[in-house]
Write an enzyme that holds these catalytic residues in place. Structure first.
Site, PDB file in Angstrom:
ATOM      1  N   ASP A   1      40.372 -31.596  -3.419  1.00  0.00           N
ATOM      2  CA  ASP A   1      41.546 -31.409  -2.556  1.00  0.00           C
ATOM      3  C   ASP A   1      41.150 -31.889  -1.164  1.00  0.00           C
ATOM      4  O   ASP A   1      40.003 -32.244  -0.923  1.00  0.00           O
ATOM      5  CB  ASP A   1      42.007 -29.948  -2.580  1.00  0.00           C
ATOM      6  CG  ASP A   1      40.987 -28.994  -1.983  1.00  0.00           C
ATOM      7  OD1 ASP A   1      39.921 -29.463  -1.524  1.00  0.00           O
ATOM      8  OD2 ASP A   1      41.244 -27.783  -1.978  1.00  0.00           O
TER       9      ASP A   1
ATOM     10  N   ASP B   1      46.251 -26.969 -11.262  1.00  0.00           N
ATOM     11  CA  ASP B   1      44.968 -26.321 -11.016  1.00  0.00           C
ATOM     12  C   ASP B   1      45.256 -24.931 -10.476  1.00  0.00           C
ATOM     13  O   ASP B   1      46.292 -24.717  -9.846  1.00  0.00           O
ATOM     14  CB  ASP B   1      44.154 -27.076  -9.954  1.00  0.00           C
ATOM     15  CG  ASP B   1      44.587 -26.715  -8.548  1.00  0.00           C
ATOM     16  OD1 ASP B   1      44.018 -25.781  -7.957  1.00  0.00           O
ATOM     17  OD2 ASP B   1      45.536 -27.347  -8.037  1.00  0.00           O
TER      18      ASP B   1
ATOM     19  N   CYS C   1      42.805 -16.305 -30.763  1.00  0.00           N
ATOM     20  CA  CYS C   1      41.938 -17.194 -29.980  1.00  0.00           C
ATOM     21  C   CYS C   1      40.713 -17.606 -30.795  1.00  0.00           C
ATOM     22  O   CYS C   1      40.086 -16.786 -31.456  1.00  0.00           O
ATOM     23  CB  CYS C   1      41.507 -16.500 -28.698  1.00  0.00           C
ATOM     24  SG  CYS C   1      40.461 -17.525 -27.648  1.00  0.00           S
TER      25      CYS C   1
ATOM     26  N   CYS D   1      37.970 -18.962 -29.469  1.00  0.00           N
ATOM     27  CA  CYS D   1      36.836 -19.202 -28.566  1.00  0.00           C
ATOM     28  C   CYS D   1      35.587 -18.436 -29.002  1.00  0.00           C
ATOM     29  O   CYS D   1      35.640 -17.495 -29.793  1.00  0.00           O
ATOM     30  CB  CYS D   1      37.210 -18.889 -27.115  1.00  0.00           C
ATOM     31  SG  CYS D   1      36.928 -17.199 -26.580  1.00  0.00           S
TER      32      CYS D   1
ATOM     33  N   CYS E   1      35.845 -14.601 -28.460  1.00  0.00           N
ATOM     34  CA  CYS E   1      36.689 -13.881 -29.423  1.00  0.00           C
ATOM     35  C   CYS E   1      36.073 -13.887 -30.825  1.00  0.00           C
ATOM     36  O   CYS E   1      36.332 -12.987 -31.618  1.00  0.00           O
ATOM     37  CB  CYS E   1      38.097 -14.467 -29.421  1.00  0.00           C
ATOM     38  SG  CYS E   1      38.962 -14.075 -27.890  1.00  0.00           S
TER      39      CYS E   1
ATOM     40  N   HIS F   1      36.565 -16.996 -21.980  1.00  0.00           N
ATOM     41  CA  HIS F   1      37.795 -16.789 -22.736  1.00  0.00           C
ATOM     42  C   HIS F   1      39.029 -17.247 -21.960  1.00  0.00           C
ATOM     43  O   HIS F   1      39.883 -17.948 -22.505  1.00  0.00           O
ATOM     44  CB  HIS F   1      37.958 -15.323 -23.158  1.00  0.00           C
ATOM     45  CG  HIS F   1      39.360 -15.042 -23.607  1.00  0.00           C
ATOM     46  ND1 HIS F   1      39.813 -15.349 -24.870  1.00  0.00           N
ATOM     47  CD2 HIS F   1      40.446 -14.583 -22.925  1.00  0.00           C
ATOM     48  CE1 HIS F   1      41.104 -15.075 -24.962  1.00  0.00           C
ATOM     49  NE2 HIS F   1      41.514 -14.610 -23.795  1.00  0.00           N
TER      50      HIS F   1
HETATM   51 ZN   LIG Z   1      38.959 -16.055 -26.696  1.00  0.00          ZN
END
Ligand SMILES: [Zn+2]
Length: 375
Positions: free
Chosen positions: A94, A267, A305, A307, A310, A336
């Site tokens: 930025d 963002d 999820c 990920c 998880c 996560h």
């Molecule tokens: Zn997750």
């Protein structure tokens, strides 16, 4: 040759959403994209390898913070941001405008630029459009931003008008000051919540022909309804064949609304900052891992999820880590939350490809409402 190449791959037939591919000197990004924020040349709690693993495509770094510490010249001497932080993917910096204007009493605006005091040691600094470009050229991001004035909200019409005009004159100076041809420069549309001022600002910036366009001055305390309205009427004012970026938003629903209006880039510190405060995003709403109800909860943060967190950790364990003040709490929660944001974007791109973004958006809200957000 422009530093970036943007191609629209698909326009959803049911709304203004579009998907595209944005090629930068450090790789190609699929849009719509969420850019995790690495304020101090690090996405807090995550290594670049971990960012790769969760499929982050581009990282944003804050010019103001890096200018104050460790200094842009030092970063340049050490090979630029990519080498310094060991991230070889795309980076956007930025302009520092937003942070400087957030300093409030500590800054003074003139036609020439802004004089301000460092939030760290009170030392006095001056940033002009030319200097903002020089700093960003030293940092070496793939996409750099014009220096703009971000008016507060609410603000009087006349103030916002003068401010948007100043941003327009500064944009011209930024373009003239730019030297490196391996960086793309985006213009920033201002004009607060006033439609005619936004239109004028967009027109003025488009005439300067930037590589991409951003909407600034959103998520500054206005109601969501107003933010969505501004995105909806501003996106079509920007060139169809250039990337459109809404700066500093937002919550998952804000991204969904932005995409629906035809925005390509976002963002926000929300997923990372909230993670460190124990607030986690799930497909059924936000949860607060501190809550006593999770003390013996064996389930993952989000059943849907995929990920690493998880797959391997329970809510009970994450609650324990948080309460014990363990560093791993920040790491796993950030992992996560970022994964959640990035997969939301993957889902959105897939939906656009199949002309069903409207349905995707409807399902997003329906699921979210099934549980609701915790405090
Ligand atoms: Zn997750």
């Amino acid at each position: 040759m422009p530093a970036i190449d943007f191609k629209i791959i698909k326009k959803d037939r049911g709304c203004a959403a579009r998907s595209g591919s944005l090629t930068t000197p450090h790789g190609t990004i699929d849009t719509p994209v969420f850019m995790p924020v690495g304020t101090q040349a690090t996405v807090k709690a995550m290594t670049p390898e971990e960012m790769r693993e969760i499929r982050a495509q581009i990282i944003l770094a804050n010019t103001y913070h890096l200018y104050i510490r460790p200094g842009h010249e030092l970063v340049a001497r050490l090979g630029g941001l990519h080498e310094f932080m060991h991230w070889d993917g795309p980076i956007l910096t930025d302009s520092g405008g937003f942070q400087v204007f957030s300093l409030g009493e500590l800054r003074k605006i003139s036609e020439e630029g802004v004089r301000f005091q460092s939030h760290l040691d009170g030392s006095s600094h001056f940033i002009s459009p030319e200097r903002a470009i020089a700093i960003q050229e030293a940092l070496g991001g793939d996409i750099i931003m014009c220096f703009d004035e971000c008016p507060p909200y609410p603000a009087e019409y006349d103030y916002v008008r003068r401010s948007a005009e100043l941003t327009g004159r500064w944009a011209r100076r930024c373009k003239e000051a730019k030297r490196r041809d391996d960086q793309a420069l985006f213009g920033i549309v201002q004009g607060g919540m006033y439609r005619d001022l936004r239109e004028r600002s967009a027109q003025e910036l488009c005439a300067l022909e930037f590589d991409g366009y951003a909407l600034g001055g959103l998520s500054v305390g206005e109601e969501k309804r107003l933010m969505y309205e501004v995105m909806e009427y501003c996106a079509p004012l920007l060139p169809e064949d250039k990337p459109r970026y809404v700066m500093g938003i937002g919550a998952p629903e804000d991204l969904i609304e932005g995409i629906n209006s035809g925005v390509d880039m976002f963002d926000c510190v929300m997923p990372t900052r909230n993670a460190r405060n124990g607030m986690l995003f799930t497909t059924t709403g936000r949860i607060n891992i501190k809550n006593a109800g999770y003390a013996e909860d064996r389930s993952p943060i989000d059943e849907e999820c995929a990920c690493y967190v998880c797959k391997n950790y329970s809510r009970a364990y994450l609650r324990h880590l948080y309460r014990a003040g363990e560093i791993l709490a920040s790491r796993l929660n950030t992992w996560h939350n970022l994964h959640y944001y990035l997969s939301l974007m993957t889902g959105a791109r897939k939906a656009i490809a199949e002309d069903r973004f409207t349905q995707f958006r409807r399902e997003f809200y329906a699921k979210k409402q099934s549980l609701g957000d915790e405090d």
